[in-house]
Design an enzyme around this catalytic site. Structure first.
Site, PDB file in Angstrom:
ATOM      1  CD  GLU A  65      -2.906  -0.861   2.472  1.00 50.03           C
ATOM      2  OE1 GLU A  65      -2.584  -0.130   3.273  1.00 50.03           O
ATOM      3  OE2 GLU A  65      -3.566  -2.110   2.908  1.00 50.03           O
ATOM      4  N   GLY A  88       1.807   5.101  -0.667  1.00 52.72           N
ATOM      5  CA  GLY A  88       1.069   6.286  -0.563  1.00 52.72           C
ATOM      6  C   GLY A  88       2.060   7.321  -1.184  1.00 52.72           C
ATOM      7  NE  ARG A  89       7.086  11.763   2.603  1.00 49.61           N
ATOM      8  CZ  ARG A  89       8.374  11.512   2.585  1.00 49.61           C
ATOM      9  NH1 ARG A  89       8.465  10.147   2.925  1.00 49.61           N
ATOM     10  NH2 ARG A  89       9.212  12.297   2.625  1.00 49.61           N
ATOM     11  CB  CYS A 118      -1.615  35.841  12.416  1.00 50.76           C
ATOM     12  SG  CYS A 118      -1.726  37.247  11.316  1.00 50.76           S
TER      13      CYS A 118
END
Length: 380
Positions: A242, A244-245, A309
């Site tokens: 599996e 992904g990245r 901010c």
């Protein structure tokens, strides 16, 4: 990613900044590397890394399945034509809607806790996720196979959960292990697969061993694949993986323009992208490569800060850059994973456009949001 500065500049001119850009050739190359290493293992893309529909269609056409962890991701998979054995439904706290959608599409469920056996739709296909309780070489927030992680069942519990699935009339296919993401030491995978293999006498033969993903971008895939195949063979099981990245990170960059500079306790380059476009540096302390798309005779050390901010809205620290002129372009690398996927509308910032480069041409694959897109669901 090998796109030229000229092509990146063209994309920014055409679509504005901040902008996510993807290289189709690198996406294809990453998939080819996985298949070269893992051979005939079944490949499922962990959609959470980048769920853009154009990328999903490309992967689906290449025969890749999808691992989904939400109702929205299941809907995306269905939208591009995935169903049945090409679909996995994962997650530690699945909703009723996710069980129902997965069952309707004939997906395989990854069982994450023992009480989930009673929650599965009738006659489901299932894998049992095992937590091998390892200290792995990644950020704590990414270490899903650590003993203190919320994921999976213990090694002691796993055989009983398999038996409970069978007793309830489900098809207990086998075991699943995913120990984390961006893992630096390949030995972590060897240790995880070894602990699973220790269960062999208590589980007997299994149909599937899902070895997950999480390999670092520079990992020795062939070495990891050898260990994964050996573990699968010990169970007599088919191997699933599996990524992904690994598939999408290097295929993507985030383009951002210099708004200005300031010198306080440190030297800052202020840019038009920030934590709302690239959350990983703030969330995980992730370091992304930075490329200046300009040149100047003088160089210095700069922190690159976004417009929010928030003191934590710093994308990189201590980067050597040519003296930054206003309007110049910076490219953050490895942004194809968890860039757009984790982007947010915090501060009512419009999420960026996304563009794909293929065969010498740019194509818009997601338009830039407007403020009205952000608040439309509030007009009730």
């Amino acid at each position: 990613m090998s796109l030229s500065p000229e092509s990146l500049t063209d994309a920014a001119r055409e679509y504005g900044t901040p902008l996510y850009v993807y290289d189709a050739a690198e996406l294809d190359a990453a998939l080819a590397r996985v298949r070269a290493a893992f051979g005939d293992a079944r490949v499922y893309y962990a959609m959470k890394a980048n769920p853009n529909l154009t990328l999903l269609r490309r992967l689906h056409a290449a025969g890749v399945g999808f691992e989904c962890v939400s109702a929205g991701e299941i809907a995306r998979a269905e939208h591009v034509g995935a169903a049945g054995e090409s679909l996995l439904v994962n997650g530690p706290a699945k909703s009723g809607a996710e069980y129902a959608a997965g069952a309707r599409l004939g997906a395989t469920f990854i069982v994450d806790r023992d009480e989930e056996v009673a929650l599965l739709p009738p006659a489901s296909r299932a894998l049992v996720r095992v937590n091998p309780a390892l200290a792995v070489s990644t950020h704590d927030h990414l270490a899903t196979g650590a003993a203190g992680s919320k994921f999976g069942v213990t090694l002691e519990q796993a055989p009983g959960v398999l038996d409970a699935l069978r007793a309830a009339g489900h098809d207990a296919l086998g075991l699943h292990v995913h120990i984390g993401s961006a893992i630096r030491d390949a030995g972590d995978f060897t240790a995880a697969f070894g602990r699973l293999t220790d269960l062999r006498d208590r589980t007997g033969p299994l149909a599937v061993l899902d070895a997950g993903g999480g390999w670092g971008l520079d990992a020795d895939l062939h070495g990891i694949a050898r260990e994964a195949r050996a573990a699968a063979e010990a169970f007599g099981a088919e191997l699933w993986v599996e990524p992904g990245r690994y598939l999408v990170a290097r295929a993507g960059q985030l383009l951002t323009r210099v708004v200005g500079t300031k010198r306080t306790g440190r030297h800052f380059v202020l840019v038009d992208a920030g934590m709302t476009e690239l959350l990983r540096p703030m969330l995980y302390g992730a370091v992304h490569s930075v490329t200046a798309l300009w040149d100047a005779p003088e160089h210095g050390l700069w922190d690159i800060a976004g417009p929010a901010c928030e003191s934590g809205d710093v994308l990189a620290r201590g980067v050597t850059l040519p003296t930054p002129p206003r309007g110049a372009l910076l490219a953050f690398g490895e942004a194809g994973a968890y860039g757009a996927a984790m982007s947010s509308a915090y501060l009512t910032r419009s999420r960026p456009a996304e563009a794909l480069y293929e065969d010498g041409h740019w194509t818009l694959v997601r338009r830039r949001e407007t403020p009205q897109d952000v608040w439309v669901a509030e007009e009730v």
